[in-house]
Write an enzyme that holds these catalytic residues in place. Structure first.
Site, short mmCIF file in Angstrom:
data_model
loop_
_atom_site.label_atom_id
_atom_site.label_comp_id
_atom_site.label_asym_id
_atom_site.label_seq_id
_atom_site.Cartn_x
_atom_site.Cartn_y
_atom_site.Cartn_z
N ASP A 28 1.20 -1.52 0.05
CA ASP A 28 -0.15 0.13 0.33
C ASP A 28 0.88 1.47 -0.03
O ASP A 28 0.10 2.00 0.58
CB ASP A 28 -1.24 -0.02 1.28
CG ASP A 28 -2.08 -1.58 1.21
OD1 ASP A 28 -1.79 -2.03 -0.18
OD2 ASP A 28 -2.67 -1.26 1.75
N LYS A 133 -7.14 -5.00 -2.90
CA LYS A 133 -7.54 -5.64 -2.22
C LYS A 133 -8.61 -4.85 -1.05
O LYS A 133 -8.44 -3.25 -1.36
CB LYS A 133 -6.02 -5.99 -0.61
CG LYS A 133 -5.90 -4.33 -0.23
CD LYS A 133 -4.28 -5.03 0.58
CE LYS A 133 -3.63 -4.51 1.46
NZ LYS A 133 -4.31 -3.66 1.75
N CYS A 166 -2.34 -2.90 7.57
CA CYS A 166 -2.12 -2.95 6.18
C CYS A 166 -0.85 -4.29 6.66
O CYS A 166 -1.09 -5.32 6.04
CB CYS A 166 -2.32 -2.44 5.25
SG CYS A 166 -3.56 -1.59 5.11
N1 TIU Z 1 -2.59 0.28 4.81
C1 TIU Z 1 -2.96 0.92 5.48
O1 TIU Z 1 -2.36 0.48 6.83
N2 TIU Z 1 -4.18 1.27 5.90
C2 TIU Z 1 -4.79 2.03 6.38
O2 TIU Z 1 -6.02 2.26 6.52
N3 TIU Z 1 -3.85 2.40 7.69
C3 TIU Z 1 -3.96 3.49 8.46
O3 TIU Z 1 -2.81 3.83 9.47
N4 TIU Z 1 -4.77 3.61 8.55
#
Ligand code: TIU
Length: 240
Positions: A28, A133, A166
């Site tokens: 991500d 995802k 994530c």
């Molecule tokens: N990719 C991921 O970690 N999504 C989140 O929403 N992370 C947060 O820390 N909010």
């Protein structure tokens, strides 16, 4: 140790990086988490805290690709019709704007929008699968496991954001599926430095209950030395 298993100094003990069955999984590294105006900022976070991970990831990716090893990228996001967005996720936080609403980088956390893209510094190369995802974990509602199985991958070097959300969810999912995970501490980041530190501790506690943690320099040095000794894996092209 066989010549194609590189011992990586790590916590809680040495990680045996097996070059014939490892992959780099970058979680991500999207504009929506790393740039102002996206999902991370919408949740009230200071996105600049994540940007220290960009350069270490860039260097790691260069060494990994130079060794011909497989790379996979993930992106968190939803269909443009939001049919895969649980109402609970849409409503969480009670913010003025939420997933699917328009922002400066397009509709927030929606596939195909500029904010959903991986940052330019870490753009996927042709043949590197991108796993879209809808959840925090990269195994939930994706074809990640099918891709790993078809490639014979058993070990994941995991980087990306955010460490306790994530990255952690994915490492837990991978661990339960029998994958060995090495998380690179400087290549993972959180909006909350204390959560980052604790999340890494949780991985290595109890003899590595979820996996291993190391600085990226340990992996880069091992790969560089191995390449200097003549190793470059025959590239396996993966359709994206
Ligand atoms: N990719 C991921 O970690 N999504 C989140 O929403 N992370 C947060 O820390 N909010």
């Amino acid at each position: 140790m066989s010549p194609d298993v590189l011992p990586i100094a790590a916590e809680p003990y040495e990680f045996p990086l097996a070059l014939d069955r490892c992959a780099l999984l970058i979680i991500d590294m999207q504009r929506d988490f790393l740039e102002p105006g996206g999902f991370g900022a919408m949740l009230g976070n200071d996105v600049s805290l994540l940007r220290r991970t960009i350069e270490p990831n860039r260097q790691l990716l260069a060494a990994w690709r130079a060794s011909g090893l497989p790379v996979l990228h993930t992106r968190e996001g939803h269909r443009s019709d939001l049919a895969d967005l649980p109402p609970s996720k849409k409503e969480r936080g009670h913010g003025a704007v939420s997933i699917g609403d328009s922002g400066p980088m397009g509709r927030i956390l929606v596939r195909g929008e500029p904010g959903h893209d991986i940052i330019g510094e870490l753009a996927p190369a042709p043949g590197e699968p991108v796993i879209d995802k809808p959840g925090k974990g990269a195994f939930f509602a994706t074809d990640l496991q099918a891709i790993l199985q078809s490639r014979g991958i058993r070990q994941l070097v995991v980087t990306g954001v955010t460490t306790e959300v994530c990255v952690h969810t994915t490492v837990r999912e991978a661990n339960d599926r029998g994958y060995e995970c090495l998380v690179l501490e400087d290549c993972a980041g959180s909006y909350f430095p204390e959560f980052h530190a604790m999340a890494l501790k949780m991985i290595t506690a109890q003899g590595g209950i979820f996996g291993w943690v190391a600085p990226s320099a340990n992996v880069i040095a091992a790969l560089d030395a191995h390449r200097d000794a003549g190793f470059v894996k025959t590239k396996v092209t993966m359709a994206s």
